[in-house]
Design a protein around this motif. Structure first.
Motif, PDB file in Angstrom:
ATOM      1  N   LYS A  30       9.528   7.814   2.218  1.00 21.28           N
ATOM      2  CA  LYS A  30      10.129   6.558   2.685  1.00 21.28           C
ATOM      3  C   LYS A  30       9.476   5.384   1.954  1.00 21.28           C
ATOM      4  N   THR A  31      10.304   4.515   1.401  1.00 24.97           N
ATOM      5  CA  THR A  31       9.781   3.358   0.654  1.00 24.97           C
ATOM      6  C   THR A  31      10.258   2.061   1.298  1.00 24.97           C
ATOM      7  N   ASN A  32       9.646   0.968   0.824  1.00 28.14           N
ATOM      8  CA  ASN A  32      10.049  -0.386   1.232  1.00 28.14           C
ATOM      9  C   ASN A  32      10.022  -0.581   2.756  1.00 28.14           C
ATOM     10  N   LEU A  33       8.965  -0.072   3.372  1.00 28.53           N
ATOM     11  CA  LEU A  33       8.808  -0.296   4.811  1.00 28.53           C
ATOM     12  C   LEU A  33       8.467  -1.755   5.071  1.00 28.53           C
ATOM     13  N   GLY A  34       9.131  -2.353   6.037  1.00 26.08           N
ATOM     14  CA  GLY A  34       8.830  -3.727   6.393  1.00 26.08           C
ATOM     15  C   GLY A  34       7.601  -3.794   7.285  1.00 26.08           C
ATOM     16  N   VAL A  35       7.054  -4.989   7.422  1.00 26.43           N
ATOM     17  CA  VAL A  35       5.903  -5.192   8.311  1.00 26.43           C
ATOM     18  C   VAL A  35       6.320  -4.913   9.750  1.00 26.43           C
ATOM     19  N   TRP A  41      -0.213  11.640  15.765  1.00 20.33           N
ATOM     20  CA  TRP A  41       0.665  11.333  14.645  1.00 20.33           C
ATOM     21  C   TRP A  41      -0.138  11.408  13.349  1.00 20.33           C
ATOM     22  N   SER A  42       0.557  11.704  12.281  1.00 24.24           N
ATOM     23  CA  SER A  42      -0.070  11.809  10.962  1.00 24.24           C
ATOM     24  C   SER A  42       0.825  11.133   9.936  1.00 24.24           C
ATOM     25  N   SER A  43       0.197  10.632   8.897  1.00 24.04           N
ATOM     26  CA  SER A  43       0.943   9.992   7.811  1.00 24.04           C
ATOM     27  C   SER A  43       0.287  10.353   6.489  1.00 24.04           C
ATOM     28  N   ALA A  44       1.098  10.449   5.463  1.00 27.32           N
ATOM     29  CA  ALA A  44       0.588  10.827   4.147  1.00 27.32           C
ATOM     30  C   ALA A  44       0.883   9.742   3.127  1.00 27.32           C
ATOM     31  N   ALA A  45      -0.046   9.587   2.189  1.00 24.12           N
ATOM     32  CA  ALA A  45       0.107   8.611   1.095  1.00 24.12           C
ATOM     33  C   ALA A  45       0.075   9.350  -0.234  1.00 24.12           C
ATOM     34  N   ARG A  46       0.979   8.969  -1.153  1.00 27.59           N
ATOM     35  CA  ARG A  46       0.993   9.536  -2.511  1.00 27.59           C
ATOM     36  C   ARG A  46       1.029   8.377  -3.494  1.00 27.59           C
ATOM     37  N   GLN A  47       0.036   8.337  -4.374  1.00 22.63           N
ATOM     38  CA  GLN A  47      -0.043   7.245  -5.343  1.00 22.63           C
ATOM     39  C   GLN A  47       1.009   7.438  -6.446  1.00 22.63           C
ATOM     40  N   THR A  48       1.762   6.400  -6.640  1.00 28.87           N
ATOM     41  CA  THR A  48       2.749   6.410  -7.725  1.00 28.87           C
ATOM     42  C   THR A  48       2.409   5.402  -8.814  1.00 28.87           C
ATOM     43  N   GLY A  49       1.449   4.528  -8.541  1.00 30.64           N
ATOM     44  CA  GLY A  49       1.051   3.516  -9.518  1.00 30.64           C
ATOM     45  C   GLY A  49      -0.381   3.120  -9.254  1.00 30.64           C
ATOM     46  N   ALA A  61      -4.067   6.640   5.654  1.00 29.45           N
ATOM     47  CA  ALA A  61      -4.162   7.576   4.536  1.00 29.45           C
ATOM     48  C   ALA A  61      -4.209   6.756   3.254  1.00 29.45           C
ATOM     49  N   GLU A  62      -5.119   7.169   2.314  1.00 31.73           N
ATOM     50  CA  GLU A  62      -5.279   6.399   1.084  1.00 31.73           C
ATOM     51  C   GLU A  62      -5.347   7.351  -0.103  1.00 31.73           C
ATOM     52  N   SER A  63      -4.455   7.129  -1.077  1.00 27.97           N
ATOM     53  CA  SER A  63      -4.419   7.959  -2.271  1.00 27.97           C
ATOM     54  C   SER A  63      -4.957   7.151  -3.448  1.00 27.97           C
ATOM     55  N   ARG A  64      -5.989   7.671  -4.158  1.00 26.72           N
ATOM     56  CA  ARG A  64      -6.616   6.925  -5.246  1.00 26.72           C
ATOM     57  C   ARG A  64      -6.265   7.482  -6.636  1.00 26.72           C
ATOM     58  N   GLU A  86       4.908   2.443   1.719  1.00 29.67           N
ATOM     59  CA  GLU A  86       5.541   3.740   1.529  1.00 29.67           C
ATOM     60  C   GLU A  86       4.806   4.799   2.356  1.00 29.67           C
ATOM     61  N   ILE A  87       5.548   5.737   2.856  1.00 34.58           N
ATOM     62  CA  ILE A  87       4.974   6.867   3.573  1.00 34.58           C
ATOM     63  C   ILE A  87       5.590   8.126   2.992  1.00 34.58           C
TER      64      ILE A  87
END
Length: 247
Positions: A120-125, A161-169, A190-193, A226-227
């Motif tokens: 999921k991209t472009n999540l609003g605040v 609940w769980s959430s995942a992060a994938r670095q694209t840039g 979640a933080e992807s480096r 993004e999630i």
């Protein structure tokens, strides 16, 4: 005359001998008979005493047996009473547990698990995360269209609940809050480096929720928008269950 007397005496003695009549010996026989009779009488008395003792012993044993039987009957009754008391306590405890535990036999369970099946991209605040696939929805309290759970009854609930992060840039992270109505409870991050690396964050809470309260997750204002999740790698999910219901 003398000769005649002697002849008469001899005849009498002979007659007595032939007739087995012996005056002296007759007295001895009577004495022996009396002695035998006395012995027999003593033996009969001894037997009578033994019979009387046996009767007394038998009566005492019967009484003791009756007392023992009464005691055993009392113990049996006490055991039955105790067993009934224990059974009643267990029944009351079971009914109490059923009345308070959501998973009791007489209670309708409330539990759900949903997951996100895509990136999921472009999540609003403060945008709600909509977990669009449902694995379980007992009580039908989770809304798959808006991602919100509405409590059907008041009580103690558990949520995870769980959430995942994938670095694209650039360095990328995602912060997700658990919210009851409009009040934030806790946060998972979640933080992807590294590019292409997946990182997952999760959190679990046990909280009191009132009937009609709405529980949901949202994107925190800080962090990325993004999630990550996939159809088979369901790394972002939302779970909840009622532990104890209130009357």
């Amino acid at each position: 005359m003398v000769k005649f007397s002697i002849i008469v005496w001899i005849s009498v003695v002979a007659f007595l001998n032939n007739g087995n009549v012996k005056p002296v010996e007759s007295e001895d026989s009577n004495a022996k008979a009396d002695e035998k009779y006395e012995n027999v009488l003593q033996e009969l008395k001894a037997i009578k005493r033994e019979v009387e003792n046996y009767r007394k012993t038998s009566t005492r044993l019967l009484q003791e047996n009756k007392i023992m039987k009464n005691e055993l009957d009392k113990l049996h009754v006490n055991d039955q009473i105790q067993a009934k008391m224990i059974a009643n306590k267990r029944l009351k405890r079971s009914k109490r547990d059923e009345s308070t535990c959501a998973f009791g036999q007489n209670q309708s369970p409330v539990a759900f698990t949903a997951y996100l099946d895509h990136h999921k991209t472009n999540l609003g605040v403060d945008q709600a995360i909509v977990y669009n696939k449902v694995l379980l929805n007992k009580g039908a309290a989770y809304n798959v269209y808006n991602g919100m759970f509405t409590a059907p009854k008041s009580g103690i609930y558990i949520f995870s609940w769980s959430s995942a992060a994938r670095q694209t840039g650039a360095i990328f992270d995602i912060w997700i809050n658990l919210v009851v109505n409009a009040s934030t409870q806790t946060t998972a991050v979640a933080e992807s480096r590294l590019r292409g690396h997946d990182h997952q964050g999760s959190s679990t809470v046990i909280i009191h929720v009132n009937k009609g309260d709405v529980v949901w997750t949202k994107r925190l204002s800080s962090g990325g928008a993004e999630i990550h999740s996939e159809p088979e790698r369901r790394v972002s999910s939302f779970t909840g269950a009622l532990l104890f219901a209130e009357d």
